[in-house]
Design an enzyme around this catalytic site. Structure first.
Site, PDB file in Angstrom:
ATOM      1  N   GLU A 146       9.536  -9.553  -0.444  1.00  0.00           N
ATOM      2  CA  GLU A 146       8.441 -10.408  -0.935  1.00  0.00           C
ATOM      3  C   GLU A 146       8.987 -11.498  -1.861  1.00  0.00           C
ATOM      4  OE1 GLU A 146       5.386 -10.026   0.270  1.00  0.00           O
ATOM      5  OE2 GLU A 146       5.246  -7.928   0.891  1.00  0.00           O
ATOM      6  N   ARG A 188      -4.526 -19.327  -0.231  1.00  0.00           N
ATOM      7  CA  ARG A 188      -3.955 -18.011  -0.533  1.00  0.00           C
ATOM      8  C   ARG A 188      -3.289 -17.395   0.705  1.00  0.00           C
ATOM      9  NH1 ARG A 188      -6.423 -13.532  -4.805  1.00  0.00           N
ATOM     10  NH2 ARG A 188      -4.869 -11.953  -4.350  1.00  0.00           N
ATOM     11  N   HIS A 206       2.744  -7.149   9.766  1.00  0.00           N
ATOM     12  CA  HIS A 206       1.656  -6.169   9.869  1.00  0.00           C
ATOM     13  C   HIS A 206       1.612  -5.554  11.261  1.00  0.00           C
ATOM     14  CE1 HIS A 206      -0.704  -8.084   6.297  1.00  0.00           C
ATOM     15  NE2 HIS A 206      -0.032  -7.024   5.892  1.00  0.00           N
ATOM     16  N   ASN A 239       0.851 -15.009   3.186  1.00  0.00           N
ATOM     17  CA  ASN A 239       0.921 -14.186   4.393  1.00  0.00           C
ATOM     18  C   ASN A 239       2.087 -14.562   5.304  1.00  0.00           C
ATOM     19  OD1 ASN A 239      -1.139 -12.432   6.355  1.00  0.00           O
ATOM     20  ND2 ASN A 239      -1.596 -12.447   4.169  1.00  0.00           N
ATOM     21  N   LYS A 288      -6.730  -8.469  -6.152  1.00  0.00           N
ATOM     22  CA  LYS A 288      -7.190  -7.743  -4.954  1.00  0.00           C
ATOM     23  C   LYS A 288      -6.959  -6.257  -5.186  1.00  0.00           C
ATOM     24  CE  LYS A 288      -6.334 -10.759  -1.021  1.00  0.00           C
ATOM     25  NZ  LYS A 288      -5.638 -10.734   0.273  1.00  0.00           N
ATOM     26  N   HIS A 315       3.853 -12.021   7.504  1.00  0.00           N
ATOM     27  CA  HIS A 315       2.960 -10.866   7.547  1.00  0.00           C
ATOM     28  C   HIS A 315       2.183 -10.722   8.857  1.00  0.00           C
ATOM     29  CE1 HIS A 315       3.982 -10.563   3.341  1.00  0.00           C
ATOM     30  NE2 HIS A 315       3.220  -9.484   3.171  1.00  0.00           N
ATOM     31  N   LYS A 335       2.746 -16.787  -7.639  1.00  0.00           N
ATOM     32  CA  LYS A 335       1.529 -16.093  -7.195  1.00  0.00           C
ATOM     33  C   LYS A 335       0.339 -16.538  -8.041  1.00  0.00           C
ATOM     34  CE  LYS A 335      -0.739 -12.189  -5.318  1.00  0.00           C
ATOM     35  NZ  LYS A 335      -0.738 -10.843  -4.774  1.00  0.00           N
ATOM     36  N   ARG A 347     -20.016  -0.771 -12.721  1.00  0.00           N
ATOM     37  CA  ARG A 347     -19.985  -2.182 -12.286  1.00  0.00           C
ATOM     38  C   ARG A 347     -18.837  -2.981 -12.899  1.00  0.00           C
ATOM     39  NH1 ARG A 347     -25.091  -0.770 -12.903  1.00  0.00           N
ATOM     40  NH2 ARG A 347     -26.245  -0.546 -10.949  1.00  0.00           N
ATOM     41  N   GLU A 377      -9.605 -16.152  -1.715  1.00  0.00           N
ATOM     42  CA  GLU A 377      -9.125 -16.359  -0.348  1.00  0.00           C
ATOM     43  C   GLU A 377     -10.171 -17.076   0.503  1.00  0.00           C
ATOM     44  OE1 GLU A 377      -6.750 -13.009   0.741  1.00  0.00           O
ATOM     45  OE2 GLU A 377      -6.695 -13.635   2.833  1.00  0.00           O
ATOM     46  N   HIS A 408       6.659  -1.531   4.442  1.00  0.00           N
ATOM     47  CA  HIS A 408       6.023  -2.847   4.464  1.00  0.00           C
ATOM     48  C   HIS A 408       7.026  -3.993   4.280  1.00  0.00           C
ATOM     49  CE1 HIS A 408       2.988  -5.928   3.918  1.00  0.00           C
ATOM     50  NE2 HIS A 408       3.572  -6.262   2.779  1.00  0.00           N
TER      51      HIS A 408
HETATM   52  N1  LIG Z   1      -3.434  -5.783  -3.969  1.00  0.00           N
HETATM   53  C1  LIG Z   1      -2.536  -6.567  -3.431  1.00  0.00           C
HETATM   54  O1  LIG Z   1      -2.603  -7.788  -3.538  1.00  0.00           O
HETATM   55  C2  LIG Z   1      -1.390  -5.941  -2.691  1.00  0.00           C
HETATM   56  C3  LIG Z   1      -0.305  -6.747  -2.311  1.00  0.00           C
HETATM   57  C4  LIG Z   1       0.775  -6.133  -1.674  1.00  0.00           C
HETATM   58  C5  LIG Z   1       0.760  -4.769  -1.446  1.00  0.00           C
HETATM   59  N2  LIG Z   1      -0.330  -4.023  -1.820  1.00  0.00           N
HETATM   60  C6  LIG Z   1      -0.349  -2.570  -1.585  1.00  0.00           C
HETATM   61  O2  LIG Z   1       0.716  -1.975  -2.315  1.00  0.00           O
HETATM   62  C7  LIG Z   1       1.055  -0.733  -1.702  1.00  0.00           C
HETATM   63  C8  LIG Z   1       2.550  -0.608  -1.665  1.00  0.00           C
HETATM   64  O3  LIG Z   1       3.051  -0.642  -2.974  1.00  0.00           O
HETATM   65  P1  LIG Z   1       4.501  -0.089  -3.350  1.00  0.00           P
HETATM   66  O4  LIG Z   1       5.483  -0.631  -2.390  1.00  0.00           O
HETATM   67  O5  LIG Z   1       4.698  -0.302  -4.795  1.00  0.00           O
HETATM   68  O6  LIG Z   1       4.402   1.454  -2.962  1.00  0.00           O
HETATM   69  P2  LIG Z   1       4.074   2.781  -3.805  1.00  0.00           P
HETATM   70  O7  LIG Z   1       3.067   2.575  -4.819  1.00  0.00           O
HETATM   71  O8  LIG Z   1       3.833   3.835  -2.777  1.00  0.00           O
HETATM   72  O9  LIG Z   1       5.466   3.095  -4.514  1.00  0.00           O
HETATM   73  C9  LIG Z   1       6.617   3.370  -3.739  1.00  0.00           C
HETATM   74  C10 LIG Z   1       7.301   4.668  -4.194  1.00  0.00           C
HETATM   75  O10 LIG Z   1       8.000   4.415  -5.404  1.00  0.00           O
HETATM   76  C11 LIG Z   1       7.641   5.407  -6.374  1.00  0.00           C
HETATM   77  N3  LIG Z   1       7.805   4.770  -7.673  1.00  0.00           N
HETATM   78  C12 LIG Z   1       6.985   3.862  -8.250  1.00  0.00           C
HETATM   79  N4  LIG Z   1       7.532   3.394  -9.376  1.00  0.00           N
HETATM   80  C13 LIG Z   1       8.703   4.044  -9.545  1.00  0.00           C
HETATM   81  C14 LIG Z   1       9.729   3.976 -10.523  1.00  0.00           C
HETATM   82  N5  LIG Z   1       9.663   3.117 -11.533  1.00  0.00           N
HETATM   83  N6  LIG Z   1      10.808   4.772 -10.378  1.00  0.00           N
HETATM   84  C15 LIG Z   1      10.900   5.614  -9.301  1.00  0.00           C
HETATM   85  N7  LIG Z   1       9.963   5.704  -8.333  1.00  0.00           N
HETATM   86  C16 LIG Z   1       8.886   4.925  -8.456  1.00  0.00           C
HETATM   87  C17 LIG Z   1       6.258   5.804  -6.003  1.00  0.00           C
HETATM   88  O11 LIG Z   1       5.943   7.076  -6.522  1.00  0.00           O
HETATM   89  C18 LIG Z   1       6.336   5.799  -4.485  1.00  0.00           C
HETATM   90  O12 LIG Z   1       6.929   7.005  -4.037  1.00  0.00           O
HETATM   91  C19 LIG Z   1       0.391  -0.728  -0.350  1.00  0.00           C
HETATM   92  O13 LIG Z   1      -0.680   0.160  -0.381  1.00  0.00           O
HETATM   93  C20 LIG Z   1      -0.102  -2.155  -0.166  1.00  0.00           C
HETATM   94  O14 LIG Z   1      -1.267  -2.234   0.617  1.00  0.00           O
HETATM   95  C21 LIG Z   1      -1.365  -4.591  -2.437  1.00  0.00           C
HETATM   96 ZN   LIG Z   2       3.411  -8.039   1.658  1.00  0.00          ZN
END
Ligand SMILES: NC(=O)c1ccc[n+]([C@@H]2O[C@H](COP(=O)([O-])OP(=O)(O)OC[C@H]3O[C@@H](n4cnc5c(N)ncnc54)[C@H](O)[C@@H]3O)[C@@H](O)[C@H]2O)c1
Ligand SMILES: [Zn+2]
Length: 379
Positions: free
Chosen positions: A203, A260, A271, A264, A161, A267, A245, A139, A255, A285
């Site tokens: 972003e 919040r 999306h 978007n 999130k 987006h 943020k 939990r 949200e 993305h």
């Molecule tokens: N929770 C939230 O509020 C929120 C907001 C925006 C996005 N997201 C989520 O985030 C995800 C995308 O995140 P992302 O763009 O970081 O992608 P990711 O986590 O897939 O990382 C992108 C690539 O970079 C590599 N990588 C990471 N750090 C590295 C480093 N320091 N050096 C070399 N390579 C590295 C990873 O292994 C991967 O291949 C999606 O799933 C999306 O839904 C969540």
């Molecule tokens: Zn985004």
């Protein structure tokens, strides 16, 4: 406001004020030894964290190849926390219930209790998954985020999130679970593939458009320093994005008020582009969001909210300097509209957008009709 000082001078903190769930984001440049003391101080402020003696570091193979998890494990050791490392494959498909279940198995083996720390060490994929496990195991376990992509440093690691994907719907299984702290080291970005850096920059630009025209202007001035990955420039943009943020999240943590939703911007169309082009398709993305921001600015022009040219031209120029796409005319507009009609912001069948009234000011609206949307999509 911005300068490019040497790396060692970078050490800044952003507070996220959420009452009993408040925490700090620390931005540093190459300070692996600093993590332990930061973690200890942040954990000490919570009941679960104060007596933490064990941890599970969740990471992916790319980050493990860089040797980063071992340094985090050592810093935790220095503060009396014995940590195991779980290394998962890199990529969006890692964000699954199956992998959450594998991590639960690790926690059972570790005889984890409510004081066991989860460390999400990686990009948004790892952060969302590790955070989801922290939200659900026993939990709720204490969580520290160590984002290693620019996107994770300015966006996904902050705000609470967390979640995993369902094979039929992205991000649909999730929770709100605030971390006990976020540790951001700009040094990690030196190994990040350029395309991933650019996606994070989409972003970053978004924050300027939604809330801070001065920040947008600063980005125009320091774009080249950022692309060269100068630590001072990176730290400053990360700080400002985290501040913005944190402000938005503090005002609308779950949200519920619509505030919040301003995060978007870009987006609704972004999306839809990802959904139509395919999640492992040609648009990442951040790239889809870049195209979405430009199209949504043009939509604001059509509605008479902003003057033609002005904001949109500056946006296009900045995105192009950052190597981001600004149009996606090859995609079927009918399918894009269909995808937008499933957007979670929609009410009463109308597609809702977050659109600029000026640079640094946006509003949620349902006043764009399908003809307007079709026109900007085919522009
Ligand atoms: N929770 C939230 O509020 C929120 C907001 C925006 C996005 N997201 C989520 O985030 C995800 C995308 O995140 P992302 O763009 O970081 O992608 P990711 O986590 O897939 O990382 C992108 C690539 O970079 C590599 N990588 C990471 N750090 C590295 C480093 N320091 N050096 C070399 N390579 C590295 C990873 O292994 C991967 O291949 C999606 O799933 C999306 O839904 C969540
Ligand atoms: Zn985004």
């Amino acid at each position: 406001m911005f300068s490019t000082e040497t790396t060692h001078e970078v050490d800044h903190t952003v507070a996220v004020p959420l009452g009993p769930r408040s925490y700090n984001i620390r931005v540093v440049a190459n300070d692996p030894a600093g993590f332990g003391p930061f973690a200890r101080a942040e954990l000490a402020r919570t009941w679960a964290g104060a007596s933490c003696r064990s941890a599970l570091i969740v990471t992916d193979m790319h980050i493990a190849d860089l040797g980063i998890p071992a340094t985090i494990q050592a810093s935790l050791g220095d503060i009396g926390i014995a940590a195991l490392i779980a290394v998962l494959p890199a990529g969006e498909s890692t964000k699954s219930l199956e992998n959450a279940s594998r991590l639960y198995d690790e926690l059972v083996k570790l005889q984890a209790d409510r004081h066991t720390l989860i460390v999400g060490l990686g990009g948004g994929v790892i952060g969302d998954l590790a955070g989801f496990v922290a939200a659900t195991y026993a939990r709720g376990l204490p969580l520290i985020m160590i984002p290693t992509t620019l996107l994770a440093q300015v966006d996904s690691s902050v705000g609470g999130k967390v979640g995993v994907n369902h094979p039929g719907a992205k991000n649909i299984i999730g929770a709100f679970h605030q971390p006990a702290g976020v540790w951001i080291d700009t040094q990690y970005l030196s190994n990040l593939p350029t395309r991933e850096l650019r996606c994070g920059l989409a972003e970053v630009v978004k924050y300027g458009v939604i809330l801070d025209a001065e920040f947008f202007a600063n980005l125009e001035q320091i774009a080249e320093d950022v692309l060269r990955r100068e630590h001072g420039a990176l730290a400053r943009i990360i700080m400002r994005c985290c501040e913005i943020k944190a402000l938005v999240v503090a005002a609308d943590e779950r949200e519920e008020t619509g505030l919040r939703a301003m995060l978007n911007f870009g987006h609704t169309i972004g999306h839809a582009i990802e959904a139509v082009a395919g999640y492992d398709g040609p648009y990442k993305h951040g790239e889809a969001v870049a195209v979405g921001m430009v199209a949504e600015c043009r939509l604001a022009e059509r509605l008479g909210w902003i003057k033609k040219g002005d904001v949109t031209d500056r946006l296009v120029r900045l995105l192009e300097r950052f190597g981001l796409p600004t149009r996606a005319t090859e995609l079927d507009t009918g399918r894009l509209i269909e995808a937008m009609s499933r957007d979670k912001k929609n009410r009463n069948g109308a597609i809702r957008f977050v659109l600029p009234r000026a640079l640094g000011k946006v509003e949620l609206t349902d006043s764009a009709d399908v003809d307007d949307i079709l026109t900007v999509l085919s522009a």
